[in-house]
Structures are given as structure tokens and as C-alpha cells.
Design a protein around this motif. Structure first.
Motif, PDB file in Angstrom:
ATOM      1  N   VAL A   1       0.847  -1.202   0.000  1.00 17.18           N
ATOM      2  CA  VAL A   1       0.000   0.000   0.000  1.00 17.18           C
ATOM      3  C   VAL A   1       0.883   1.253   0.000  1.00 17.18           C
ATOM      4  CG1 VAL A   1      -1.606   1.359   1.401  1.00 17.18           C
ATOM      5  CG2 VAL A   1      -2.036  -1.080   1.013  1.00 17.18           C
ATOM      6  N   THR A   2       1.979   1.205   0.735  1.00 18.99           N
ATOM      7  CA  THR A   2       2.909   2.335   0.746  1.00 18.99           C
ATOM      8  C   THR A   2       3.490   2.562  -0.644  1.00 18.99           C
ATOM      9  OG1 THR A   2       3.490   1.943   3.053  1.00 18.99           O
ATOM     10  CG2 THR A   2       5.066   3.192   1.744  1.00 18.99           C
ATOM     11  N   LEU A   3       3.836   1.454  -1.314  1.00 16.87           N
ATOM     12  CA  LEU A   3       4.440   1.593  -2.645  1.00 16.87           C
ATOM     13  C   LEU A   3       3.511   2.343  -3.588  1.00 16.87           C
ATOM     14  CD1 LEU A   3       5.934  -1.998  -3.108  1.00 16.87           C
ATOM     15  CD2 LEU A   3       7.156   0.107  -2.570  1.00 16.87           C
ATOM     16  N   VAL A   4       2.244   1.929  -3.615  1.00 12.92           N
ATOM     17  CA  VAL A   4       1.309   2.553  -4.556  1.00 12.92           C
ATOM     18  C   VAL A   4       0.951   3.964  -4.094  1.00 12.92           C
ATOM     19  CG1 VAL A   4      -0.989   2.394  -5.581  1.00 12.92           C
ATOM     20  CG2 VAL A   4       0.423   0.337  -5.362  1.00 12.92           C
ATOM     21  N   MET A   5       0.736   4.118  -2.798  1.00 10.62           N
ATOM     22  CA  MET A   5       0.402   5.437  -2.272  1.00 10.62           C
ATOM     23  C   MET A   5       1.484   6.457  -2.631  1.00 10.62           C
ATOM     24  SD  MET A   5      -1.517   7.430  -0.516  1.00 10.62           S
ATOM     25  CE  MET A   5      -2.604   6.885   0.785  1.00 10.62           C
ATOM     26  N   ARG A   6       2.727   6.067  -2.458  1.00 13.75           N
ATOM     27  CA  ARG A   6       3.828   6.987  -2.755  1.00 13.75           C
ATOM     28  C   ARG A   6       3.888   7.338  -4.228  1.00 13.75           C
ATOM     29  NH1 ARG A   6       9.272   5.570   0.334  1.00 13.75           N
ATOM     30  NH2 ARG A   6       8.649   6.356   2.377  1.00 13.75           N
ATOM     31  N   GLU A   7       3.663   6.322  -5.046  1.00 19.56           N
ATOM     32  CA  GLU A   7       3.724   6.553  -6.483  1.00 19.56           C
ATOM     33  C   GLU A   7       2.680   7.600  -6.884  1.00 19.56           C
ATOM     34  OE1 GLU A   7       4.615   2.957  -9.098  1.00 19.56           O
ATOM     35  OE2 GLU A   7       2.499   3.356  -9.410  1.00 19.56           O
ATOM     36  N   VAL A   8       1.473   7.422  -6.354  1.00 25.52           N
ATOM     37  CA  VAL A   8       0.385   8.361  -6.670  1.00 25.52           C
ATOM     38  C   VAL A   8       0.750   9.758  -6.173  1.00 25.52           C
ATOM     39  CG1 VAL A   8      -1.996   8.940  -6.104  1.00 25.52           C
ATOM     40  CG2 VAL A   8      -1.391   6.569  -6.668  1.00 25.52           C
ATOM     41  N   LEU A   9       1.196   9.838  -4.928  1.00 27.93           N
ATOM     42  CA  LEU A   9       1.500  11.158  -4.364  1.00 27.93           C
ATOM     43  C   LEU A   9       2.679  11.807  -5.081  1.00 27.93           C
ATOM     44  CD1 LEU A   9       0.989  10.587  -0.531  1.00 27.93           C
ATOM     45  CD2 LEU A   9      -0.564  11.641  -2.161  1.00 27.93           C
ATOM     46  N   ASP A  10       3.669  11.000  -5.438  1.00 27.40           N
ATOM     47  CA  ASP A  10       4.824  11.564  -6.143  1.00 27.40           C
ATOM     48  C   ASP A  10       4.389  12.244  -7.437  1.00 27.40           C
ATOM     49  OD1 ASP A  10       6.499  10.726  -4.209  1.00 27.40           O
ATOM     50  OD2 ASP A  10       7.342   9.023  -5.323  1.00 27.40           O
ATOM     51  N   VAL A  11       3.513  11.575  -8.177  1.00 27.24           N
ATOM     52  CA  VAL A  11       3.082  12.145  -9.453  1.00 27.24           C
ATOM     53  C   VAL A  11       2.325  13.452  -9.215  1.00 27.24           C
ATOM     54  CG1 VAL A  11       1.618  11.816 -11.459  1.00 27.24           C
ATOM     55  CG2 VAL A  11       3.087   9.960 -10.683  1.00 27.24           C
ATOM     56  N   PHE A  12       1.410  13.432  -8.265  1.00 21.66           N
ATOM     57  CA  PHE A  12       0.638  14.660  -8.037  1.00 21.66           C
ATOM     58  C   PHE A  12       1.518  15.785  -7.486  1.00 21.66           C
ATOM     59  CE2 PHE A  12      -3.219  11.922  -8.186  1.00 21.66           C
ATOM     60  CZ  PHE A  12      -3.815  12.593  -9.232  1.00 21.66           C
ATOM     61  N   GLN A  13       2.510  15.422  -6.690  1.00 21.21           N
ATOM     62  CA  GLN A  13       3.401  16.473  -6.188  1.00 21.21           C
ATOM     63  C   GLN A  13       4.214  17.075  -7.330  1.00 21.21           C
ATOM     64  OE1 GLN A  13       4.902  15.951  -1.931  1.00 21.21           O
ATOM     65  NE2 GLN A  13       4.456  13.840  -2.494  1.00 21.21           N
TER      66      GLN A  13
END
Lengths: 348, 821
Positions: A114-126
Motif C-alpha cells: 500500500v505504501t508503494l502505490v500510495m507513494r507513487e500516486v502522491l509523487d506524481v501529483f506532487q
């Protein structure tokens, strides 16, 4: 003691070269050196014995002894190179191992998927300019429902089964609960635009099954400005999809309903597994549900401190676990918070 | 909502094939969850070829080739004409799972094909008659299939399906809250017409009611919960079975068939969306009904209750239908058992109302009764429907069961006139909200398809006239949604915001927290995410907090293990180890997450609990492992815990944090440490008490664990730091051995030495600890290594000796160390 025999340098040379040829290891070579060439060796001894020779022989003998020393030294070095090369080759041959034997244990950690996907999503939006805004897990009925245009008894409350702590406090059912907080905190009483993503754990009172859990992670996006259009929502989400899944990605909007957005849509992306050709995961449609979204409802904008006549916004919300299950081919969501280490350690 | 396609086609011509229709509806917000197929449309109904046939005593045993995956299906048929199907003949075979139509009896019913043993022979399907396939009436025997198609071909591909056959496809449509109008066939038909741009015939032609002789006044007291209350007294009716076509439509809609009087009320609900209830006038005991809030202690026996059951208690304030002031039903939810229509009913009081959704939602939730009626009222029913539904019901009764019925009275109470809505908007407003150019003509045409009329507003701009049933359209954004939905969201282009927006502002806490997560994973730990909800009993196993510690419990937990918000992460980690240790005996895990402390104030106020970020870890089993290459197995001990904590502090660039001996549950006394800086305690770590491990079903296992207040650590954490230039000369090590009282910690020795050593002393490291016969009682032997460096020059022996003397003098004076030369 120097004997007359010793002074037979030819014999000496022959003996020495014989010994040198016989030396076939570094140790034997070392012994040869000590015996012949070292300060305590034969050549030095011969030089020291020079005094016992008649004076007229001394110069010639000295020269011959030196020649012998030089010759032996040169042969010694040659021989040493040969031995070194041979010994290195032997050592290399001896050290060879079966590279397919097991490795030595080495500690390895791993992220929860869950951390892996969450980070990926947040990284893109950031990268796209969104800031991360976090809000509490325990919310008031107001922030979770009322201020989002879902007054008590509103039919939309059927869509979410809620854990209540009492009549007023509850566990947030969606990260949309943070929308009002973000607008009020960052919007400066409705005078400044806002561009945030709100990640977090949400809760629903559902039975735990292979497909549903009582907690799950969401990422909410909120963008408020003076001229925000629904086409911007589509463009931003297209850019997101392309940054995450590649430049060929496409998005499509479907009509939907959320009380806090109007118009409301479901946003689909081209199926990432079959590139839109139809497969089991996309149920042959070629599209995967990405998230729910819409234009922020005027009531919600007003509750966030904005004048809906002047300001508009869009919002979207996506679940993380669904992507985790899809991407890693996990067929039972219960593995995620049940934390079966045999599954989690595969992420090392 | 189950939408039968044949019923749908009676209102609107559908030229799309089923997958295209499903796509169209789904994209317009009417998501089709499933397509149910009946009879010949079922893909599990296919062409079969007789492979073998054998007569049984009262039946025939066939072996049928039904395609590649079913080459030899054993089927028993009792059809009288079975003998006529020789080897090689084509039959219609329905495989297990298929839905076909019941061929027996007059009533319409569906059958799901299964496997069974018939006369001792396995039968894995049904060889079908015309009627079972839904393509004709004949049920006298197996339907002959004239085809060359190979076995396994879907039967619908080879058999023409007559328009009036009973085979059907039924869409299961998920109805979102703003699509309440589509909880009816007419509503769905209107949407299909609007989306496909065709003309529908969804207005059911109705005769005006001929009423003799007069008015019927319902006693509507609860005027705050009802917009309209229509009633009719209908006499001379008969409760006979409904016609087969009506039974069929009801069955396909998922409604139980009863008799024509009841079926018609249900039929009107499915067709128009108006729930209705019929009371047996003879049993009602009053000429009319009333509507009010229930009083304390009132009861009613409801339809779903048995005749012997005690009447259900009605929560005070429930919206009820009354007769002679006695509750006879829960308004909008369910009627009463004692006044229900039965086979001997001859006169009915029809109630057709528009209740407000909050009242029905509350009744339904309080009584935990959810019916087709309550589902509709809970989302809002069109107030224009109630009168028309009565007309429709009377019409249907007259057409079939009760040609001589008489309507002897009607009533139609309205709280206020039912009027159209008017929404002011501008074309530019709609276009700029959607980011889509639109002309007035386009807008007018699109909205007309959903019965919204566009006209000039009195001042400037436009206004939309919205039918009374569309409570969801009240603002310009609703108009925009209808426009986008009807014309297709595809037309909206993709643009990027055109104004200045705030840039990404990095959050220090977020960055530090994620950096810590990275560091712990790099350090070899496995991340866990456990439940925020836990059983207090589980946390109590740690013994760390008094049982009366305040906790937040949810009112409606799903089970006993998930009742309260956690106060610690450790219990969740221990539960995880408990579930895993048998198959995964070595585990090093951590979690970063929030705990909920109601006794502390939340920065969010409003009575919310403090949510504190914690980091917690647990080490179970071996941290070093032997392998075929050598090495030894070594279980985690206290100093592995110290290592994790130091690793964590380094990652956060935290300086000046001390580890001190402590004693607190759940840790074993003597193997517990607190982490502190000044007065602030960040948390504890150590070896868990053996009893704690035992309570988590890990008797005999050793767990090293810790939990730290991450919020506090993050407050102190540094995002950057200054480096020190590497010394140009090698350091000089000096070892000092001493006996020292057990009560003095190694930490004190190091601190004292550092304090006394002056500038040249760069580091003090404990290198040995020893207890034994040579060591005086109450003491232990410690050895430390002093690392000396002058930076830009080499040290002289005299300088080094001077530092050693300073340090040993201080150790002797301050800590009573006996320094050994």
C-alpha cells in the motif's frame, strides 16, 4: 670455510642452476635465495673468501663471483615470475566455486505494498504541483457529511456505512472529509486558490471479505481557482495517467453521483494490463475505473469559505488498495491488513 | 433495479445490441452491474447432438455432445417425444447454471438448471421444450432444432426469437441516489430515449377515473413528512391470479407474484415508480386511513410477520398509516398483516402517497426493514405520480380481474401545489463550468430530451423549467450535468488550468516521516500496516496501561476484535507476529501509524481525540543466521533494539537523545530503556516480558520491541546538519580498564570520560564488559577506548598521557571507579 672446490665457480653455477630449476614453489624459491643470494648466501661467502686467494687472482675471481651473482639473480627473478604465474593460476583454479550455491543471508526490509502505490500516486501529483494536506481520522459528522452537502438522512449516506463513536464523531468514510479543512486552512477565507492532495486511511463498516475491508486508503485531490473547468479536471487526470502509465494513456468520463460534486463523473483509464484490448481484469471493456470526480458543489465551496459565484473547483478521490490488488495480482484484500508475512516479504 | 429488455422495448425502441446498451447506460451514470439471461438468451443454453440414447422405465437417458467443454453430458428427459431424437439429432440443451422458464403449470416461474440424479442416473442439464426456452407455448415435448450448427453453438445464434416470446435479458442497473426516477421502467425508458435520441412512448394511456359518488378525506396529521396523499376506495374487485404476462414481468423484476389485486400495486410501482398499498376495506374497520407519527408504546403487526407473532413495537415518532387512529402500517415501508388483501377481498382502499424521504429513511433504519417501497421513498418519489398510479391500478384491475369494479370515492391531499422548478442560468456559465462550447440550440435540444425546457429569463440570461419529479435539478451546475450527460462527457476536451495556482509546498513532517520509513526498510525491517480498530483486551495483554484508560469505542463494531481505536501500535504488531510466527519464525517488523488518545486535546478541537503519530518495531527470532557458508544463528537481543533505535535517530538527524535504564510494562525489568532528551520522554524499548509473549501465544519466544512518539521526534528532527573535516593524522587509541559499581551505567562512564577529556578526546567507546570471580562484589569490569586526535598535528605521548590522567581522575572521583593500570 672456503674450500678449493668452492672456488670452482663453474661447478658452483651448475649446482646453483640445478637447485633453481628444482625450486617449484615460492617457499623453495625463498630457500634458494637464502642459500645463494642472501647476505648469508654462497655468493657473499665466496666474496668474503677472496682474501685467501693469491693477490693476482683476486681481481679476476671477484669479477667472476660478481658475474655469477648477477647471473643467478637474473635467473632467480625469471624463475620467480614463472612460479608466481603458476601459483596464481593454481590459486584461481582452487578458489573456483559453484555460483549457483545459496547466498549468504543478508537482512532485507520491505515496504508494505500500500505504501508503494500510495507513494507513487502522491509523487506524481506532487510533481504536478499539488501539495500534501493531511487531516484527522476521527471526524465530526459535519466535516465528513454535513458540510459536504450530505445533511442527516441524505440518501447518499446509504452509499457509505459508517463507524460512529457517538452521535457526532465518526471514523472518516472518505478523505473528502478533509476538503473543507483544506479550503478553510489554505484558502484564506476564500481569497486564495488551493491545489492539494489529501492521502489517508478511511473506514467503512462493511464485512471483511476477499473484496472489502473495514479500512482502506484514499487519495483525494482538490483544486480551487477562479476559472477551473471540468475540462481541466479531465486534462489534469490525463496528465496524471500518462505520467504514471505512459504517454499513450487515455481517460474517459462517465456520469456518476457524489453529493459534494456537480457534475459528478467516474473516470476510467485504458486498461493497463491489456492496453484496451479487453481482458479479465477490465471485464473485456478495455477500461479500468480510476477514480470518482467532479466539479466541487457550490454548497461545498461556500462551506469552505469561497463565494461560489466567483470560485470553482474540481475534486477527485481514488482508492489505493484496488490498484494494489490489480498490480500485484493479489486476490484477497485481507492479506493487506492481515499482514501475512509470507505475502509481504515478497516485496523485499 | 432489474430492467427486462422486452418490457423496456414496450416503451422505447431499442436498436442497440445489449452490450452497446449496457455501455450507453453505464456511461450516463446508470451502471449495469450484471446482465441476467433467461431461456434461449442464456449462453449456457446451446445446440446439443445426441451421442447415445437409452430408454429408462419412465424416461430416456441421453448422452449429449454440447460442445468442446461438454462432449458427453448425461441428461435424463421425461419428454414423451424423446424417442424421436436419434443419435446425431440436434436438441436444445440447458447446462447447469442456465436460467430457463418453468414448463409446468400456468404460473410463470424461472428455473435454474442444476445437476441431479434422476431414476438413479446422473443428469447434468435439461433438454428443453419451446416453453422452457421462452420461444413458444409448446411444452408437449423436446423442441426439435433444425440446424447444421456444431454442438455447443449458442442456441440464440440459430433459433429465431419471436418478439413475444418469454425469453429475455434483464439488466441489473445500480441506481445512484440522484437517479431515483430510474427506479421505474418508465424512468429507465425515458433515459434510454434521451440518450439514444429517439422518441419514447412512456406515458401510459390512462382513462379518467369515473368516481361515484364522492370525496374521501384521509386524515393527514403528519403534514411535515408528506407532500401528497392520494387514496381511492375501489369496490367489487376479485383476487384472482394475474395474467401470465404480468407475472412474467414481475418475476423478471424480482417481485413475488401473489394475486392480481396485490400484483397490480407492485406492477404500478415497477412501471411508474410509485409505491402503493392496498388495504382490505372490510378488515380496515374504518372508511379511510390517516397519517401521523406513532405514539409511545404503539405496535403494529406487519405484513412480513406471521399471524401468531406479537405485533412489532413501533419506535415513537414513526410515520404510520392509521385506521380509526390505530396504526395499520408503517408509511412507505410496509403495510399491516391484519388489513392485508386476501383471497376473499372484494373492496380495497388504495393508498398512493409521496412521503418525504427523511421520514421513511428513519422508519426503515429503525425497524431494519428495507422494501421495494422504502427503497424508492428513501430516495424521493415524483409527487406527480400518486394520482396517476391509482388510475393505472384501477385500469389494470378492470382489464383482468375486476371488470365490474366501482371507484366509490377518491381523495388527493397535497401539502402545497406541485409545481415545476425553475433554474436560472447563463449559457456562458454552463460552457465555462464544463470547458465546452455550447450554443443555445444545442442546450435546448439536449435538455428537452430529459423534459427540461429552456426559455429566456425575465431579466437577463436563461432559465430552465424542470419537471416536478426532478428534485435533483435545482442549480446551474445541475443543468450543466444534464447537458453533459445527455450529449456525452466525451465532448469535454482536455485542458490544463489556465490561472496561477499555488506550487507544490513540501511538508517537512511528511518528508521526515517518509524518510524514516525509507531508513527502517533499508535497515532490514518489514513494514506493516495494521488495523486502527482493535480489541481493548488485546492491548491489555501488554499490561502497559490501566484497564480504565479512556478509549474510543465505535458504536457499531463489525466484530469483537475491532471495537476500539488503538492507543498503541505494539498490540497490532504482536497480533501480527502471533498470526505469523509458526510459519515465519524470524521477523523484524515496524509500523508508522496514528494512535488515538481521547484524554489529550486535538488541534482540530470540536471534541476530537488527539491523534499521535507513532513508530513501533518488533524483532522476533534470529537476526543473524547460519548458512552453509558458516556463521551462527543469533536471536535478537536488547542491543539489536538499541541498534534499531540508533538507526532511527540517525535517520532523523536527532542529536542529544539519551538512552536510560527504565522499568515499565510490557518490557522485562532490567532489559528496558527509555529514550529521552531533557524532560521529554520519546518512548521506550526493550525485551518484552516473557509473560507478554506468552499472552500473545508465543510462550518461550523472545521479542525485542519498542514504540516511540514520532510526533515529538519529528519536532526535534533536523533536516540538515554540518559535517566535520576528516582529521589529517591518525587517531591515537588509549584503553582504560576499571572496576566500577554495577549501579553506574556505561552511559555514565562514557559521559564522564567525555566531559573530562578536553578537546583532544574525540570519542569514548565501551569495548568490554566483564563480571567474574576476579571482580569485587557489587562491581563489574568495564574497558573503554579513548580516541584522541589533535586534528592538524600528531599527538605527543605526554599529551596523550595527560588526557588519560584527566579521564581516570574524573572516573575515580565522580564514579568511584577503580582504574586498573
Amino acid at each position: 670455510m672456503t674450500t678449493p672446490d668452492d672456488l670452482d665457480l663453474a661447478a658452483q653455477q651448475s649446482t646453483a642452476l640445478g637447485a633453481l630449476d628444482a625450486a617449484d614453489s615460492s617457499e623453495a624459491l625463498e630457500a634458494f635465495y637464502r642459500a645463494w643470494l642472501a647476505p648469508s648466501g654462497v655468493t657473499t661467502r665466496l666474496k668474503r673468501g677472496i682474501g685467501r686467494l693469491p693477490a693476482e687472482q683476486r681481481a679476476a675471481f671477484g669479477k667472476d663471483v660478481n658475474a655469477l651473482h648477477t647471473e643467478l639473480e637474473s635467473r632467480f627473478h625469471q624463475r620467480r615470475e614463472v612460479i608466481k604465474t603458476r601459483e596464481l593460476a593454481a590459486r584461481i583454479a582452487a578458489e573456483a566455486r559453484d555460483v549457483t550455491l545459496p547466498s549468504r543471508p543478508r537482512p532485507a526490509g520491505a515496504y508494505h505494498p500500500v505504501t508503494l502505490v500510495m507513494r507513487e500516486v502522491l509523487d506524481v501529483f506532487q510533481r504536478m504541483g499539488f501539495s500534501v494536506f493531511e487531516s484527522p481520522h476521527v471526524e465530526t459528522d459535519d466535516y465528513n457529511f454535513g458540510l459536504l452537502n450530505m445533511p442527516a438522512d441524505h440518501p447518499a449516506r446509504d452509499m457509505q456505512d459508517t463507524f460512529y463513536l457517538d452521535g457526532e464523531r465518526l471514523l472518516r468514510t472518505h478523505t473528502s472529509a478533509g476538503q473543507i479543512r483544506a479550503m478553510r486552512e489554505l484558502g484564506a477565507s476564500g481569497t486564495k486558490p488551493v491545489r492539494v492532495v489529501l492521502p489517508g486511511l478511511c473506514y467503512r463498516n462493511e464485512n471483511i471479505t476477499t473484496r472489502s475491508e473495514i479500512q482502506f486508503h484514499q487519495v483525494e485531490g482538490l483544486l480551487v481557482g477562479r476559472s477551473v473547468r471540468m475540462s481541466d479536471l479531465k486534462g489534469v487526470l490525463l496528465q496524471y495517467a500518462r505520467l504514471l502509465f505512459g504517454p499513450e494513456q487515455r481517460v474517459r468520463l462517465r456520469g456518476s453521483y457524489f453529493p459534494f460534486t456537480e457534475p459528478s463523473v467516474e473516470v476510467d483509464i485504458r486498461c493497463t494490463l491489456c492496453a484496451g484490448n479487453g481482458c479479465r481484469v477490465c471485464k473485456q471493456t478495455g477500461w479500468l475505473e480510476l477514480l470518482g470526480a467532479g466539479m466541487v458543489h457550490p454548497v461545498v465551496l461556500a462551506n469552505g469559505g469561497y463565494d461560489p459565484a466567483e470560485w470553482r473547483g474540481f475534486a477527485f478521490g481514488m482508492g489505493i488498495e484496488r490498484t494494489v490488488l490489480q498490480r500485484y495480482d493479489i486476490h484477497d484484500i485481507r492479506y493487506l491488513f492481515g499482514n501475512d508475512l509470507r505475502l509481504l516479504q515478497q516485496f523485499r | 433495479m432489474r430492467v427486462s429488455l422486452s418490457w423496456l422495448r414496450s416503451f422505447v425502441p431499442v436498436t442497440l445490441d445489449t452490450p452497446a446498451l449496457v455501455e450507453l447506460l453505464t456511461r450516463a451514470g446508470l451502471e449495469v452491474d450484471a446482465v441476467h439471461t433467461v431461456g434461449v438468451f442464456d449462453p449456457r443454453v446451446c445446440v446439443g447432438r445426441v451421442v447415445a440414447r437409452k430408454a429408462l422405465q419412465n424416461a430416456t437417458h441421453f448422452v449429449v455432445d454440447a460442445g468442446p467443454e461438454h462432449r458427453a453430458v448425461s441428461v435424463v428427459s421425461k419428454a414423451p417425444n424423446a424417442e424421436r431424437f436419434d443419435v446425431g439429432a440436434a436438441v436444445a440443451i440447458a447446462l447447469p447454471g442456465a436460467t430457463i422458464i418453468d414448463g409446468h403449470g400456468d404460473a410463470f416461474a424461472l428455473v435454474t438448471v442444476g445437476s441431479a440424479r434422476v431414476y438413479g442416473v446422473q443428469s447434468d442439464g435439461v433438454l428443453c421444450s419451446e416453453r422452457e426456452l421462452g420461444v413458444g407455448d409448446d411444452h408437449s415435448g423436446l423442441m426439435p432444432i433444425a440446424t447444421d450448427a456444431p454442438a455447443g453453438t449458442a442456441l440464440s445464434a440459430v433459433l429465431p426469437v419471436p418478439a413475444h416470446g418469454e425469453a429475455d435479458e434483464v439488466l441489473e442497473v445500480a441506481i445512484l441516489p440522484n437517479f431515483a426516477r430510474c427506479l421505474s421502467m418508465v424512468g429507465v425508458a425515458r433515459e434510454v430515449a434521451a440518450l439514444t435520441g429517439v422518441e419514447g412512448r412512456y406515458d401510459v394511456a390512462l382513462d379518467e377515473l369515473a368516481v361515484t359518488p364522492g370525496e374521501l378525506d384521509a386524515h393527514v396529521e403528519a403534514t411535515d413528512s408528506c407532500r401528497r396523499f392520494s387514496t381511492a376506495r375501489v369496490e367489487n374487485v376479485r383476487a384472482v391470479p394475474s395474467p401470465r404476462w404480468m407475472q412474467r414481468r414481475l418475476v423478471l423484476a424480482g417481485v413475488t407474484v401473489i394475486d392480481h389485486l396485490v400484483d397490480v400495486t407492485n406492477y404500478c410501482m415497477i412501471e411508474l415508480g410509485q409505491p402503493m398499498h392496498g388495504y382490505d376495506l372490510a378488515r380496515l374497520g374504518a372508511p379511510t386511513v390517516g397519517l401521523r407519527r406513532s405514539r409511545a408504546g404503539e405496535t403494529a403487526r406487519l405484513l412480513h410477520q406471521g399471524v401468531d407473532e406479537a405485533p412489532a413495537a413501533l419506535p415513537e415518532g414513526t410515520l404510520v398509516i392509521t385506521a380509526a387512529d390505530k396504526p395499520v402500517g408503517v408509511a412507505g415501508v410496509m403495510g399491516g398483516a391484519d388489513t392485508a388483501i386476501r383471497s376473499d377481498t372484494t373492496a380495497v382502499l388504495l393508498e398512493s402517497a409521496c412521503f418525504d424521504w427523511p421520514a421513511v429513511r428513519r422508519s426503515s433504519a429503525a425497524l431494519k426493514i428495507h422494501t421495494d417501497a422504502s427503497t424508492r421513498f428513501a430516495r424521493g418519489v415524483d409527487p406527480t405520480l400518486s394520482g396517476r398510479a391509482i388510475q393505472r391500478a384501477v385500469q389494470l384491475w378492470r382489464e383482468w380481474s375486476s371488470p365490474d369494479l366501482r371507484v366509490t370515492a377518491t381523495g388527493d391531499w397535497r401539502r402545497a401545489p406541485i409545481v415545476e422548478g425553475v433554474v436560472g442560468f447563463t449559457l456562458e456559465g454552463i460552457a465555462s463550468l464544463l470547458g465546452l462550447e455550447a450554443t443555445r440550440a444545442e442546450l435546448t435540444e439536449a435538455l428537452a430530451r430529459v423534459d427540461i425546457t429552456v426559455r429566456d429569463a425575465p431579466g437577463a440570461g436563461l432559465e430552465a423549467v424542470v419537471p416536478p419529479g426532478r428534485d435533483d435539478v435545482t442549480r446551474p451546475c445541475d443543468i450543466a450535468e444534464e447537458f453533459a450527460r445527455v450529449t456525452g462527457f466525451d465532448r469535454i476536451p482536455e485542458t490544463m488550468p489556465s490561472e496561477a495556482l499555488p506550487f507544490h509546498t513540501p511538508s517537512r513532517r511528511y518528508a521526515l516521516r517518509e524518510g524514516l520509513r525509507d531508513a527502517l526498510v533499508r535497515g532490514g525491517l518489514q513494514e506493516l500496516l495494521t488495523y486502527s480498530l482493535i480489541a481493548p483486551d488485546s492491548e491489555a495483554l501488554l499490561g502497559a496501561e490501566a484497564p480504565e484508560t479512556p478509549r474510543l469505542r465505535v458504536l457499531n463494531p463489525i466484530n469483537v476484535n475491532r471495537t476500539s481505536l488503538r492507543r498503541t501500535l505494539l498490540a497490532g504488531l504482536m497480533e501480527t507476529l502471533r498470526e505469523n510466527h509458526r510459519h515465519t519464525p524470524d521477523a523484524q517488523v515496524f509500523e508508522i501509524g496514528v494512535v488515538f488518545l481521547p484524554e489529550l486535546a486535538s488541534p482540530y478541537g470540536r471534541g476530537l481525540p488527539a491523534e499521535k503519530l507513532r513508530v513501533s518495531f518488533a524483532l522476533l527470532g534470529r537476526v543473524d543466521r547460519a548458512s552453509m557458508h558458516g556463521g551462527t544463528d543469533r536471536g535478537a537481543d536488547l542491543f539489536d533494539g538499541v541498534a534499531v533505535v540508533e538507526h532511527l535517530l540517525r535517520a532523523l538527524r536527532l542529536r542529544g537523545v539519551e538512552t536510560m535504564a527504565d522499568e515499565a510494562a510490557p518490557y522485562q525489568p532490567g532489559l528496558c530503556a527509555a529514550l529521552r532528551k531533557g524532560d521529554r520522554v520519546y518512548g521506550r524499548f526493550g525485551v518484552l516480558h516473557p509473560e507478554v509473549c506468552a499472552r500473545f501465544d508465543m510462550e518461550g519466544r523472545r521479542v525485542v520491541a519498542g514504540e516511540l512518539d514520532l510526533d515529538a521526534l519529528l519536532d526535534e528532527a533536523g533536516t540538515t546538519f554540518k559535517t566535520v573535516a576528516p582529521p589529517r593524522f591518525p587517531s591515537l587509541p588509549i584503553d582504560v580498564s576499571m572496576f566500577i559499581a554495577r549501579a553506574v551505567s556505561a552511559g555514565d562512564v562514557v559521559a564522564t570520560a567525555m566531559g573530562a577529556g578536553g578537546e583532544l578526546l574525540k570519542r569514548v567507546e565501551v569495548i568490554d564488559e566483564f563480571s567474574g570471580a576476579q571482580v569485587p562484589d557489587g562491581m563489574r569490569s568495564l574497558a573503554v577506548r579513548l580516541e584522541l586526535n589533535a586534528g592538524d598535528r600528531s599527538l605527543t605521548t605526554a599529551e596523550a598521557q595527560a588526557v588519560r590522567v584527566q579521564v581516570t581522575t574524573a572516573l575515580t572521583a565522580a564514579l568511584q571507579a577503580q582504574v586498573r593500570e
